[in-house]
Scaffold this motif. Structure first.
Motif, PDB file in Angstrom:
ATOM      1  N   GLN A 170      17.269  57.950 -17.462  1.00 33.39           N
ATOM      2  CA  GLN A 170      17.692  56.559 -17.528  1.00 33.39           C
ATOM      3  C   GLN A 170      19.172  56.399 -17.209  1.00 33.39           C
ATOM      4  O   GLN A 170      19.987  57.227 -17.581  1.00 33.39           O
ATOM      5  N   ASN A 223      22.255  53.391 -17.432  1.00 37.69           N
ATOM      6  CA  ASN A 223      22.693  52.095 -17.946  1.00 37.69           C
ATOM      7  C   ASN A 223      23.994  51.727 -17.268  1.00 37.69           C
ATOM      8  O   ASN A 223      24.858  52.588 -17.063  1.00 37.69           O
ATOM      9  N   ASN A 251      15.152  53.369 -14.922  1.00 33.86           N
ATOM     10  CA  ASN A 251      14.699  54.737 -15.163  1.00 33.86           C
ATOM     11  C   ASN A 251      14.488  55.454 -13.838  1.00 33.86           C
ATOM     12  O   ASN A 251      14.593  54.853 -12.757  1.00 33.86           O
ATOM     13  N   CYS A 297      13.353  48.862 -13.533  1.00 33.81           N
ATOM     14  CA  CYS A 297      14.659  48.363 -13.964  1.00 33.81           C
ATOM     15  C   CYS A 297      14.503  47.075 -14.753  1.00 33.81           C
ATOM     16  O   CYS A 297      13.602  46.286 -14.493  1.00 33.81           O
TER      17      CYS A 297
END
Length: 178
Positions: free
Chosen positions: A58, A60, A81, A86
């Motif tokens: 993942q 961010n 991911n 998303c």
């Protein structure tokens, strides 16, 4: 793994090793509405995406969208991911700027989980630079929706993307990375 224009045996998609916290990618973006086959209300923007954290599966980050020549813009959080799923805090703002170069079609999806297909490889030039690139796309003739992604074949960096709808088009072009 890409070998020429064919895709060899596939493993689960992975996030490329160069996608790390602090990586910042900038794209030039153009969007326009389409009415009666003509473009109207065009907007230019600069999208600056910064990775905040990365795990094995993942990523961010945040994307700042700034409209050129205007104070209009905003910053949006997102998470993606390795399989290309998303989520973001605003529609259409998912921050995705890579594919797994070893398994590209399993590492990107359209906004409604649409699968992409490999179209081929060729040199791609923009902004005075040229890359060895691969193109993927999705299209639905019944709805007129088309998605396109051009990525650097070796790294998986997305160099260009386009979303085409009957009433709007959005295009993004890689500018820089730091």
């Amino acid at each position: 793994m890409l070998a020429g224009n064919s895709l060899a045996a596939q493993n689960a998609p992975a996030i490329p090793a160069w996608v790390k916290p602090g990586v910042t990618v900038v794209y030039d973006a153009v969007s326009a509405f389409v009415q009666n086959g003509r473009f109207t209300q065009g907007v230019q923007a600069v999208m600056t995406t910064r990775v905040n954290s990365v795990t094995a599966n993942q990523v961010n980050g945040v994307t700042n969208m700034q409209t050129v020549g205007s104070p209009i813009g905003g910053t949006h959080a997102w998470v993606c991911n390795a399989a290309g799923v998303c989520r973001g805090d605003a529609t259409g703002m998912n921050g995705k700027f890579w594919v797994d170069p070893e398994n590209p079609t399993a590492s990107i999806r359209g906004p409604n989980n649409e699968p992409f297909s490999l179209m081929g490889s060729a040199p791609y030039s923009y902004g005075g630079r040229t890359w060895a690139a691969t193109t993927m796309s999705y299209s639905n003739p019944a709805t007129g929706v088309q998605y396109m992604c051009v990525f650097e074949t070796k790294s998986g960096l997305i160099l260009a993307s386009a979303e085409t709808y009957p009433t709007q088009q959005v295009h993004a072009y890689f500018r820089s990375m730091r």
